[in-house]
Design a protein around this motif. Structure first.
Motif, PDB file in Angstrom:
ATOM      1  N   ALA A 179       0.247  12.657 -24.154  1.00  8.99           N
ATOM      2  CA  ALA A 179       0.606  13.445 -22.973  1.00  8.99           C
ATOM      3  C   ALA A 179       2.075  13.237 -22.614  1.00  8.99           C
ATOM      4  CB  ALA A 179      -0.284  13.080 -21.792  1.00  8.99           C
ATOM      5  N   ARG A 180       2.545  11.972 -22.707  1.00  9.73           N
ATOM      6  CA  ARG A 180       3.949  11.696 -22.408  1.00  9.73           C
ATOM      7  C   ARG A 180       4.847  12.391 -23.420  1.00  9.73           C
ATOM      8  NH1 ARG A 180       4.775   7.867 -18.593  1.00  9.73           N
ATOM      9  NH2 ARG A 180       3.060   6.440 -18.089  1.00  9.73           N
ATOM     10  N   ALA A 181       4.431  12.388 -24.675  1.00 13.60           N
ATOM     11  CA  ALA A 181       5.233  13.041 -25.705  1.00 13.60           C
ATOM     12  C   ALA A 181       5.301  14.547 -25.464  1.00 13.60           C
ATOM     13  CB  ALA A 181       4.645  12.746 -27.088  1.00 13.60           C
ATOM     14  N   GLY A 182       4.166  15.154 -25.101  1.00 12.19           N
ATOM     15  CA  GLY A 182       4.168  16.584 -24.805  1.00 12.19           C
ATOM     16  C   GLY A 182       5.017  16.912 -23.600  1.00 12.19           C
ATOM     17  N   GLU A 183       4.956  16.055 -22.595  1.00 18.43           N
ATOM     18  CA  GLU A 183       5.754  16.274 -21.386  1.00 18.43           C
ATOM     19  C   GLU A 183       7.246  16.172 -21.697  1.00 18.43           C
ATOM     20  OE1 GLU A 183       6.356  13.264 -18.034  1.00 18.43           O
ATOM     21  OE2 GLU A 183       4.719  14.533 -17.272  1.00 18.43           O
ATOM     22  N   ALA A 184       7.612  15.226 -22.565  1.00 18.49           N
ATOM     23  CA  ALA A 184       9.025  15.027 -22.904  1.00 18.49           C
ATOM     24  C   ALA A 184       9.616  16.251 -23.598  1.00 18.49           C
ATOM     25  CB  ALA A 184       9.182  13.795 -23.790  1.00 18.49           C
ATOM     26  N   ALA A 185       8.769  17.048 -24.233  1.00 16.38           N
ATOM     27  CA  ALA A 185       9.251  18.225 -24.954  1.00 16.38           C
ATOM     28  C   ALA A 185       9.478  19.424 -24.029  1.00 16.38           C
ATOM     29  CB  ALA A 185       8.251  18.611 -26.043  1.00 16.38           C
ATOM     30  N   LEU A 186       9.095  19.319 -22.756  1.00 13.61           N
ATOM     31  CA  LEU A 186       9.265  20.440 -21.830  1.00 13.61           C
ATOM     32  C   LEU A 186      10.735  20.633 -21.487  1.00 13.61           C
ATOM     33  CD1 LEU A 186       6.366  19.689 -19.302  1.00 13.61           C
ATOM     34  CD2 LEU A 186       6.331  21.291 -21.230  1.00 13.61           C
ATOM     35  N   ASN A 187      11.151  21.885 -21.354  1.00 14.58           N
ATOM     36  CA  ASN A 187      12.525  22.140 -20.921  1.00 14.58           C
ATOM     37  C   ASN A 187      12.597  22.120 -19.391  1.00 14.58           C
ATOM     38  OD1 ASN A 187      11.700  24.706 -19.929  1.00 14.58           O
ATOM     39  ND2 ASN A 187      12.052  25.637 -21.946  1.00 14.58           N
ATOM     40  N   ALA A 188      13.793  22.278 -18.850  1.00 15.10           N
ATOM     41  CA  ALA A 188      13.994  22.162 -17.396  1.00 15.10           C
ATOM     42  C   ALA A 188      13.211  23.226 -16.636  1.00 15.10           C
ATOM     43  CB  ALA A 188      15.485  22.256 -17.070  1.00 15.10           C
ATOM     44  N   GLU A 189      13.188  24.440 -17.150  1.00 15.47           N
ATOM     45  CA  GLU A 189      12.469  25.518 -16.470  1.00 15.47           C
ATOM     46  C   GLU A 189      10.967  25.237 -16.420  1.00 15.47           C
ATOM     47  OE1 GLU A 189      11.730  30.356 -16.800  1.00 15.47           O
ATOM     48  OE2 GLU A 189      13.131  29.365 -18.165  1.00 15.47           O
ATOM     49  N   GLU A 190      10.418  24.728 -17.519  1.00 18.68           N
ATOM     50  CA  GLU A 190       8.991  24.415 -17.565  1.00 18.68           C
ATOM     51  C   GLU A 190       8.638  23.274 -16.613  1.00 18.68           C
ATOM     52  OE1 GLU A 190       8.116  25.681 -22.225  1.00 18.68           O
ATOM     53  OE2 GLU A 190       8.903  23.692 -21.747  1.00 18.68           O
ATOM     54  N   ARG A 191       9.524  22.315 -16.471  1.00 14.26           N
ATOM     55  CA  ARG A 191       9.272  21.199 -15.548  1.00 14.26           C
ATOM     56  C   ARG A 191       9.317  21.678 -14.099  1.00 14.26           C
ATOM     57  NH1 ARG A 191      10.192  16.232 -18.461  1.00 14.26           N
ATOM     58  NH2 ARG A 191      10.859  15.101 -16.600  1.00 14.26           N
ATOM     59  N   ARG A 192      10.266  22.558 -13.789  1.00 15.51           N
ATOM     60  CA  ARG A 192      10.317  23.114 -12.430  1.00 15.51           C
ATOM     61  C   ARG A 192       9.087  23.978 -12.143  1.00 15.51           C
ATOM     62  NH1 ARG A 192      15.930  23.613 -13.726  1.00 15.51           N
ATOM     63  NH2 ARG A 192      15.588  25.763 -14.419  1.00 15.51           N
TER      64      ARG A 192
END
Length: 614
Positions: A179-192
């Motif tokens: 899950a942490r690895a998948g989260e780390a691959a998110l770009n800024a727009e996806e995190r927002r």
């Protein structure tokens, strides 16, 4: 039917789909695809070889699919992570209901039966049954006994059952490390976007900045707990999809979209699935309910200053759509009003900036109570004035009604009863008729400050009101001490036309007799054509001194008195009654007659509108 399947399949190589979601279960996928079908006419659903269920738009040509992807994603009508689907991973189609085609399945090969090569587990070969029909000429009416035609028996295996499609088991949930690895691959727009969805669900209240700090982690844990997942503070791929799918479904159901009204100079996100534009009615832009949604939006746009803003604040609170109960606040450059009742709820805000007042009113019925707080937040955070103009007063159909009539299609709240009164001291204490305050749940003065009954004598028809907060009246009553001779000129100041005019008027006449029709010494009969709204107003002489208080027209056992016959409580009797009950009526100090305009100005300044609310 076989020919139709072949036709679609043979064209599938030229078909393309825009995948917008994937769900881990068929039930969840069916719910989501139904939500999207209300927005897009070309929604399709497929089981995938991964065990998940895809929701896609199509079919299109490859070029059209690429164009649709760019346009819809650019307009934020589909998720930012939508993409052109790999149709080779699509299996059984479950939406639209009844569709049986899986894109990308190859055409039948030469020498093979199409019914076995296309869908071997779904469509079984047809079974040919013997024809048991007997020709009409084979049996004369008396030729054969009933046993002549034996029944034809068919084996139970004659109609094979249609096989259910076998789908692979869903993939197991990710580990925390995955899950942490998948989260780390998110770009800024996806995190927002994830923070926005958490905020929408009510778990996140900080800035939408894409930084996953302690606040974001706590909100993720809270969401996981509410959704029945382990509270790790890190969302797995499947959980991120679940969160975003719910958020997007809500947006689709509400139709939340950015609306720009160039005429009003306003940009705001509105629930376009619930409201639709109706008309311009300066200074308002009205959006009425759509399909009986019970939701209404009114945009506010006008030029003005702080005084205009305060006047608008008071005026809006007279609307039926803005209940009296609820928090409200008026500042130097803005105001907010929250209203709640058993039948309607509302939120209103307006701001003064650069000589322009802009804002909105959102109203909804109780059945929308659960989802509307989210709409309120969306409108509050997105609202902004654009340009340097307000709504043109000549645009559309400006309201010709008064402020007490209909405004922007909303009915003005009316009191049960409206009568007159007058100030008797510098703190704003008011004397009025007892009729004006009977059975009221709330009493207001001049449509604003609330007041309570400090004293009432029903027999004399007098009530004294004390405002909830100290007022500064522009003028107060001074009572005449000497009796007034019959025939003397008098006038009444009162709100004779309370429903039309928001100001008192003067009605002139004379003292006909210093007693009632039956000789009552505490009454005075006036030759003066007063109206019901004048009751409770001050009767003044030529010097401006109060000689009495106008009483409501009395019941006369079926007898109708002339229109110019009115009665007042004697000023001396009223002053004595007030003094005996702890009030300090001031005696008159004037002696000479005032000019007509001065008399009118003085009398109207001491007069106040008394409203009784249910």
């Amino acid at each position: 039917m076989i020919g139709a399947v072949v036709s679609v399949q043979s064209a599938s190589a030229q078909e393309a789909y825009v995948q917008i979601e994937a769900q881990p279960s068929l039930r969840a996928a069916e719910e989501r695809v139904r939500a999207y079908s209300g927005v897009f006419p070309d929604v399709a659903g497929f089981a995938m070889d991964t065990g998940w269920y895809a929701i896609a738009l199509g079919p299109f040509s490859p070029e059209e699919a690429e164009r649709r992807l760019q346009v819809l994603r650019g307009e934020r009508m589909i998720p930012a992570d939508s993409y052109l689907a790999d149709t080779s991973r699509f299996r059984q189609q479950f939406w639209p209901v009844g569709a049986m085609v899986a894109p990308g399945v190859p055409d039948a090969l030469p020498g093979r039966d199409i019914t076995q090569s296309v869908m071997p587990e779904v469509i079984a070969p047809p079974v040919v049954l013997p024809d048991t029909t007997v020709p009409e000429t084979a049996l004369p009416e008396t030729a054969l006994p009933e046993t002549a035609l034996p029944e034809t028996a068919f084996p139970e295996t004659a109609l094979p059952e249609v096989a259910e499609p076998v789908l692979p088991e869903p993939e197991p949930e990710e580990t925390l490390q995955q899950a942490r690895a998948g989260e780390a691959a998110l770009n800024a727009e996806e995190r927002r976007l994830l923070q926005t969805a958490l905020q929408w669900e009510g778990f996140y209240t900080a800035a939408i900045d894409g930084a996953f700090g302690p606040g974001t982690r706590a909100s993720m844990s809270a969401w996981q707990a509410a959704a029945g997942h382990d509270e790790t503070g890190v969302l797995t791929t499947r959980q991120r999809a679940e969160l975003l799918d719910g958020y997007r479904a809500d947006l689709a159901a509400l139709g939340l979209e950015a609306v720009t009204d160039a005429e009003a100079g306003i940009e705001v996100t509105m629930p376009t699935a619930l409201v639709e534009f109706s008309r311009y009615e300066p200074p308002f832009v009205q959006y009425t309910e759509k399909a009986g949604s019970g939701v209404q939006v009114i945009l506010i746009s006008q030029q003005g200053d702080a005084s205009t803003l305060a006047g608008l604040y008071d005026l809006l609170q007279t609307l039926e759509a803005i209940p009296l109960e609820g928090e409200r606040s008026l500042g130097r450059a803005s105001f907010t009003i929250e209203g709640t009742s058993a039948s309607v709820q509302s939120y209103t805000q307006a701001e003064l900036r650069g000589g322009l007042i802009k804002g909105f009113i959102l109203t909804w019925t109780p059945q929308n109570a659960e989802r509307m707080p989210r709409v309120v937040e969306a409108m509050k955070t997105s609202f902004r004035g654009i340009g340097d103009r307000a709504l043109d007063a000549s645009l559309g159909v400006p309201s010709t009604e008064s402020g007490a009539a209909l405004m922007a299609g909303l009915e003005v709240r009316r009191p049960m009863l409206a009568r007159s009164g007058f100030y008797i001291d510098a703190g704003g204490t008011v004397v009025t008729t007892a009729e004006a305050v009977q059975g009221c749940s709330k009493i207001t003065l001049d449509g604003g400050p609330e007041a309570t009954v400090a004293f009432m004598d029903a027999a004399m028809g007098v009530a004294v009101l004390r405002p909830a907060q100290r007022l500064a009246p522009p003028a107060t009553a001074e009572f005449r001490s000497a009796p007034l001779r019959a025939g003397s000129e008098v006038a009444v100041a009162g709100f004779a036309y309370a429903d039309v005019l928001q100001a008192p008027v003067m009605t002139f006449g004379s003292l006909a007799e210093a007693q009632g029709l039956n000789g009552e010494p505490d009454l005075a009969r006036l030759a003066l054509a007063a109206l019901p709204g004048d009751a409770g107003g001050p009767v003044v002489d030529a010097s401006g001194a109060v000689t009495g208080m106008l009483l409501p027209r009395a019941q006369t056992d079926g007898r109708v008195l002339p229109a110019d016959v009115s009665f007042a409580l004697n000023g001396g009797v009223l002053a004595t009654l007030l003094a005996e009950n702890g009030f300090t009526p001031a005696p008159s100090t004037g002696s000479g007659a005032m000019a007509a305009e001065d008399l009118t100005d003085h009398s109207l300044k001491m007069t106040v509108l008394v409203s009784c609310w249910e």
